[in-house]
Design an enzyme around this catalytic site. Structure first.
Site, PDB file in Angstrom:
ATOM      1  N   GLY A 218       0.918  -9.446   3.020  1.00 25.01           N
ATOM      2  CA  GLY A 218       1.922 -10.482   3.197  1.00 25.01           C
ATOM      3  C   GLY A 218       1.386 -11.793   3.740  1.00 25.01           C
TER       4      GLY A 218
ATOM      5  N   ARG B  25      -3.836  -9.132  -7.335  1.00 24.89           N
ATOM      6  CA  ARG B  25      -3.401  -7.781  -7.701  1.00 24.89           C
ATOM      7  C   ARG B  25      -3.904  -7.366  -9.082  1.00 24.89           C
ATOM      8  NH1 ARG B  25       2.758  -7.357  -5.233  1.00 24.89           N
ATOM      9  NH2 ARG B  25       2.099  -6.532  -3.219  1.00 24.89           N
TER      10      ARG B  25
ATOM     11  N   LYS C 243       9.652 -11.446  13.490  1.00 29.22           N
ATOM     12  CA  LYS C 243      10.685 -10.719  14.222  1.00 29.22           C
ATOM     13  C   LYS C 243      10.211  -9.376  14.731  1.00 29.22           C
ATOM     14  CE  LYS C 243      14.983 -12.718  13.036  1.00 29.22           C
ATOM     15  NZ  LYS C 243      16.411 -12.401  13.006  1.00 29.22           N
TER      16      LYS C 243
ATOM     17  N   GLY D  16       4.945  -4.549   1.982  1.00 27.10           N
ATOM     18  CA  GLY D  16       5.764  -3.501   2.601  1.00 27.10           C
ATOM     19  C   GLY D  16       5.006  -2.188   2.718  1.00 27.10           C
TER      20      GLY D  16
END
Ligand SMILES: Nc1ncnc2c1ncn2[C@@H]1O[C@H](COP(=O)(O)OP(=O)(O)OP(=O)(O)O)[C@@H](O)[C@H]1O
Ligand SMILES: O=C(O)[C@H](O)COP(=O)(O)O
Length: 529
Positions: free
Chosen positions: A411, A116, A277, A434
């Site tokens: 992620g 980053r 999930k 996100g």
């Protein structure tokens, strides 16, 4: 990564008899296919928190996010860019730059991944080379008040190295001391403000706090893609007080790939969605289903789909409250013809895609021109269950070499690709966790929305551009999943809610992990698989 043979056994609340599980060395391969395109699925939104860390325990924070409702498209997010500003616009100007320098630090405050920071450099260099005075702002972690371990101080040496100048660090992000440092900042200088989240007003997006931040500068550049899904004072609030408010190069590039490549992809366009999930990925699946030619599903989420089909899933990860949702998706797939999957025996838990799925997936990807990947195929933190994820990473690397646009969405998938050493060959690796998920779901990002509108600006792409529009291929969306072989044992000697897990960064150490339902039944002791 730990040697699994030496790892301690995991324990959990029993869900099924152990004998059947331990008696078997493998389970039948399973898969199901939708024969025809799926159409007409609307957007829905789901929040998730993809993490950059490999810590198993922290990954579980991402669970349980809920769905929201339809959102506007994001392709309209054409914003004014820092590249639109001329040298005259920048020379001698104080520029408030919001970057996402939320990098992982080890216990000794060493940066363990500087991606980053490196990603923020082009915008800062552009500004300083045009004589601007850069006031650089970021958050780090989620501190509650002033917390030394979340100071941005450890970032100064790396930033200075990369920029080739000595970056000055402020001990605060607002106030008289900061104002003095800003006043003494030379043209081409960079002042790094302290963590904006040391003030609770940041996340509350309090206008007074935003005004104080904004008062330090003449104009605003938002390059914090990873934080663009947050309406915080330093991302959204300051735009009310600073004109112009423009996008940095990183923000532009991320939008260009994640919105541009996905909304007008070179076809065939394949999407690979994995992860733990359904709840954290359903928005992504629904959104991508509308756009892609081939959809490959892997990871733990698949078992909710299996269960929804009435198949036995053993002790695999299932979200009972998402069965209805999975059923409705499957109804659409079934109408087109779905080959049923085999059942998973009681006591067994699917932890990776198996060799047949790897082959099916690889074959399906062979002719693609654009591939987006979000979410690992298995529990890749453990070498034994990283095989499917690694195979997909390698396949994408191979395709990149052939000019296919390959986009990795934040992620864990990024961590997996990096672990495999193929990150550098991919077309685009998103710096947003996100934020990238929300974009893929079709959501608008407040940090982007707040910026000044502009006529669309062409972004120079590092790798294969995706402007051409070949005719839509006849490739069909495909659901595919095969559960790999694994060994499993369920122990009854743990209390409810607490399981023994292990921290892969600290080999051999065990620690209690809460809510780790998917670690149930793992047992590496004596396993040769
Ligand atoms: N079969 C499986 N059973 C249980 N967990 C799984 C399985 N396959 C993958 N996982 C876990 O899923 C986790 C990642 O899922 P998550 O939904 O958090 O993805 P993510 O962080 O959003 O990924 P990305 O950011 O790349 O989209 C990993 O920790 C991995 O171990
Ligand atoms: O790591 C991230 O995804 C970004 O820096 C945003 O951090 P947050 O989830 O704490 O807002």
């Amino acid at each position: 990564m730990a040697s699994t043979a030496a790892s301690p056994a995991f324990c959990g609340i029993p869900k099924a008899s152990t004998s059947a599980a331990t008696a078997r060395a493998s389970i039948p391969a399973t898969r199901f296919f939708a024969k025809n395109p799926l159409r007409g699925l609307g957007f829905s939104a789901a929040a998730a928190e993809p993490l950059l860390s490999h810590l198993v325990a922290t990954k579980l924070r991402s669970f349980g996010s809920s769905s929201a409702k339809p959102v506007r498209g994001v392709a309209s997010m054409a914003k004014k860019s820092v590249g639109d500003l001329t040298a005259a616009d920048l020379k001698g100007k104080k520029v408030f730059v919001r970057a996402d320098l939320n990098v992982p630090l080890d216990d000794n405050q060493n940066i363990t991944d500087d991606t980053r920071i490196r990603a923020a450099v082009p915008t800062i260099k552009h500004l300083i080379s045009n004589g601007a005075k850069v006031i650089l702002s970021s958050h780090l972690g989620r501190p509650k008040g002033v917390t030394p371990k979340y100071s941005l101080a450890p970032l100064v040496p790396r930033l200075s190295d990369l920029l080739g100048i000595q970056v000055v660090k402020a001990d605060d992000c607002i106030g008289p001391e900061v104002e003095k440092l800003v006043a003494s900042l030379p043209e081409g200088g960079v002042l790094l403000l302290e963590n904006v989240r040391f003030y609770k007003e940041e996340e509350k997006n309090e206008p007074e706090f935003a005004k104080k931040l904004a008062s330090l500068a003449d104009l605003f550049v938002n390059d914090a893609f990873g934080t663009a899904h947050r309406a915080h004072a330093s991302t959204e609030g300051v735009t009310k007080f600073l004109k112009p408010s423009v996008a940095g190069f990183l923000l532009q590039k991320e939008l260009d790939y994640l919105v541009g490549a996905v909304s007008s992809p070179k076809r065939p366009f394949a999407a690979i969605v994995g992860g733990s999930k359904v709840s954290s990925k359903i928005g992504v699946i629904e959104s991508l289903l509308e756009k892609c030619d081939i959809l490959l599903l892997g990871g733990g989420m698949i078992f909710t789909f299996y269960k929804a089909q009435g198949l036995s899933v053993g002790s695999s990860l299932v979200e009972a409250d998402k069965l209805e949702l999975a059923t409705s998706l499957l109804e659409k797939a079934k109408a087109k013809g779905v080959v049923p999957a085999s059942a998973i025996p009681d006591g067994w838990m699917g932890l990776d895609i198996g060799p047949d799925s790897v082959k099916t997936f690889s074959d399906a990807l062979e002719t693609t021109k654009t591939v987006i990947w979000n979410g690992p195929m298995g529990v890749f933190e453990f070498d034994k269950f990283a095989v499917g994820t690694e195979a997909i990473a390698n396949k994408l690397a191979e395709l990149s070499g052939k000019g296919v646009t390959t986009i990795i969405g934040g992620g864990d998938s990024v961590a997996a690709v990096e672990k495999n050493g193929v990150a550098s060959v991919m077309s685009h690796i998103s710096t947003g966790g996100g934020a990238s998920l929300e974009l893929l779901e079709g959501k608008e990002l407040p940090g982007v929305l707040a910026l000044d509108e502009a006529t669309p600006v062409a972004v120079k792409m590092d790798k294969a551009p995706h402007s051409s529009q070949p005719p839509r291929s006849k490739a069909r969306p495909t659901f595919g999943m095969e559960v790999s072989r694994f060994r499993a044992r369920i122990s009854a000697d743990c209390g409810p809610g607490t399981f023994l897990g292990f921290d892969p960064t600290k080999l051999q150490e065990t620690q209690p992990i809460h809510f780790v339902s998917w670690l149930i039944a793992l047992d590496f002791s004596g396993s040769t698989y």
